[in-house]
Structure formats: C-alpha cells, structure tokens
Design a protein around this motif. Structure first.
Motif, PDB file in Angstrom:
ATOM      1  N   LYS A 123       0.816  -1.384  -0.197  1.00 29.10           N
ATOM      2  CA  LYS A 123       0.191   0.133   0.070  1.00 29.10           C
ATOM      3  C   LYS A 123       0.826   1.407   0.037  1.00 29.10           C
ATOM      4  CE  LYS A 123      -3.717  -2.029  -0.082  1.00 29.10           C
ATOM      5  NZ  LYS A 123      -4.603  -1.748  -1.436  1.00 29.10           N
ATOM      6  N   VAL A 193      -9.133   2.280   1.661  1.00 31.49           N
ATOM      7  CA  VAL A 193      -8.224   2.868   2.574  1.00 31.49           C
ATOM      8  C   VAL A 193      -8.366   4.550   2.396  1.00 31.49           C
ATOM      9  CG1 VAL A 193      -5.605   3.178   2.693  1.00 31.49           C
ATOM     10  CG2 VAL A 193      -6.410   1.289   2.020  1.00 31.49           C
ATOM     11  N   GLU A 203      -3.286   6.214  10.025  1.00 32.96           N
ATOM     12  CA  GLU A 203      -2.552   4.987   9.514  1.00 32.96           C
ATOM     13  C   GLU A 203      -2.490   3.740  10.228  1.00 32.96           C
ATOM     14  OE1 GLU A 203      -1.609   4.858   6.043  1.00 32.96           O
ATOM     15  OE2 GLU A 203      -2.314   6.877   6.028  1.00 32.96           O
ATOM     16  N   ILE A 206      -6.130   2.579  10.460  1.00 35.69           N
ATOM     17  CA  ILE A 206      -6.741   1.718   9.425  1.00 35.69           C
ATOM     18  C   ILE A 206      -6.039   0.353   9.269  1.00 35.69           C
ATOM     19  CG2 ILE A 206      -6.257   1.938   6.776  1.00 35.69           C
ATOM     20  CD1 ILE A 206      -6.171   5.054   7.063  1.00 35.69           C
TER      21      ILE A 206
END
Length: 300
Positions: A123, A193, A203, A206
C-alpha cells in the motif's frame, strides 16, 4: 357527429417475440464431468495417504512383526508398547513444553511482522520498498544450509547461543509470509483505505481496525504453516542448543536412535507422538481459514 372506430395500437411488449428460456443442462451432464475429476482426486489421496497409514499402523506392531515376510499392512497383534517405551526413554514432557514455547512465540511474531511488512509493501509506493521486496524474495533462492553459518555467527556474537531466543529470532521474518500478505493486501481496494483517510482515520488505525481483520484467513494460514515449520525444525535447534533440558521434540526423537542399532518400534512410536500436536492444530484452525469479503463497506 360521427365517430370512426380507430384500431387500437398493439402494446410494444406484445409486438416483441417472447424470448424462450434456454433449457438448462440436465444434471447428468454435470455429474458426468465431475466423475473423472473426483476419481483422480481420490487416487491422489490414496497415493499420498497410503504411506502415512502404513507408518501409523506400523507403530502399533511389535518389533518382531515390523520386518516379517510377507509384509502386512494391518498388525496381527497390535500393541502400544512402542509408545510407552518412547515416552519413558526420553524426557518427552519437557521436550513438548520447550517446543511449544518456541512454536507459539515464533508463530505470533512471524504473523505480526509478516502482516506489517506485507501491508507496507502493498500500500505504499516507494522504489526502495520495491528493492527491499526483491531482496526478501531473493532469500528464497538460497538453500537454507547456506545461511546456517552466518546466522550462527550472528546469533553467537549477540550472546543468544543455547537459548530459546537464538532459535526464535532468526525465524521471525520469512519471505513466504511477507509474500502472502503482500499479495493479499494488493487485492484490497485502495478506495477502502482512501475512504478511511477521508473519515479522519490515522494510518495505524487503518491498519489495525481494517486491514488486520480482513487478513484473518491469511493470518491463520501462515500461523498453521509457521507452527508446522518450527515444530519440525531439527538442524537449527541442534546447532543452537547444547543443554538437554532445552532440547526440542525433534532432537529428542534423534536421541532415541542408537549408534549401533535402532529400535524401530520405539522410533515409530515417538514419531507418531510428535505428530499429534500438528494434527490437533490443523483440525482446530483449518475451519477458520475461509474467504474474507474485502469489498465490505464499499458502495458502487
């Protein structure tokens, strides 16, 4: 005043021809195609399962019947003396505790580190991460025996020789685990996301609240594999440990083998005993290995 009868227009639906439903394939056609594949799978299952069955049944035979001619699959006089002798001849209870400690700690660390690494590689767009991923995959091209000498020197210089930490730490980061998580996180839509970031999620939030729950099937799969790898590991614990009280199961089984002769009944019994935890772990966790809905929370 006269009126003329006008013809009533036909409905548009009536003008169109009625589409006929295509007849479905009869159930016998699907069954006919499934029979060869099912037969082939059963043949392969028998080929792989027959040696395992022979191994387990042989552990129930007395020593005098193991090499009798002609060979027989089913024992004529089944006995558990081999299991009892194997358990009494070595400190198996301590070996099981030592191996369980190593396997559980290593599995937890391996899953956690691989999950974090795979998420970062999937990612985050950075060329150095791509280079790092190539370096990780390159380690799979080297035989494990090539890495034994440098790993041993590093662990010894760190003062971890003859300790469980010396067995656990080198096994935490695995290329297989990083690759599995990276490939899985690549299938997770980036919109999921981005939507979390728009909602103000950090972050770390997540990763912990979205990505980790989605990756549960991969986590359980890697946990089963990691537990199996560490339980069956023999060479590395043999190099790192010299205290009999810290030996693992595989080293304990090797200690049963004598220099001049081998008591095969005891050795087979000890080997079957060492398989029981692996079978239990697989039966308990394999039903949780299922597909995850990675599109949950998204709208078209």
């Amino acid at each position: 005043m006269t009126t003329t009868d006008m013809p009533r227009p036909l409905d548009a639906d009536a003008e169109q021809p009625v589409a006929r439903k295509r007849p479905r394939n009869p159930p016998t056609g699907g069954l006919r195609r499934a029979v060869p594949a099912t037969t082939l799978l059963w043949i392969l299952a028998c080929l792989y399962g027959l040696p395992v069955l022979w191994f387990i049944l042989s552990s129930l035979k007395p020593s005098s019947d193991l090499f009798s001619y002609p060979l027989t699959l089913v024992p004529h006089n089944p006995t558990l003396s081999g299991f009892k002798a194997a358990w009494d001849s070595a400190n198996f209870s301590q070996y099981f505790i030592n191996t369980a400690i190593v396997c559980v700690i290593t599995t937890i660390l391996t899953v956690g580190v691989s999950c974090c690494t795979g998420y970062a590689l999937a990612k985050y767009d950075n060329r150095w991460l791509k280079v790092f991923f190539i370096c990780i995959l390159a380690t799979t091209m080297l035989p494990s025996e090539v890495m034994l000498a440098p790993e041993f020197l590093v662990v010894r210089n760190l003062g971890l020789y003859n300790s469980f930490a010396g067995i656990i730490l080198p096994a935490v980061l695995t290329a297989t685990g990083c690759f599995m998580f990276r490939q899985f996180f690549l299938t997770v839509p980036d919109e999921l996301v981005e939507a979390a970031r728009i909602d103000g999620a950090k972050e770390l939030s997540i990763f912990l609240r979205i990505m980790v729950p989605l990756s549960r099937p991969i986590m359980l799969t890697l946990a089963i594999l990691s537990f199996q790898w560490r339980w069956n590991d023999y060479i590395w614990p043999l190099l790192m440990l010299n205290d009999p009280d810290k030996f693992t199961v595989q080293i304990g089984i090797q200690s049963i083998v004598g220099a001049q002769n081998i008591n095969w009944s005891v050795l087979l019994g000890a080997s079957v005993i060492s398989m029981i935890p692996l079978i239990v772990v697989f039966l308990v966790f394999q039903r949780y290995v299922m597909g995850a809905d990675i599109n949950a929370g998204l709208k078209d």
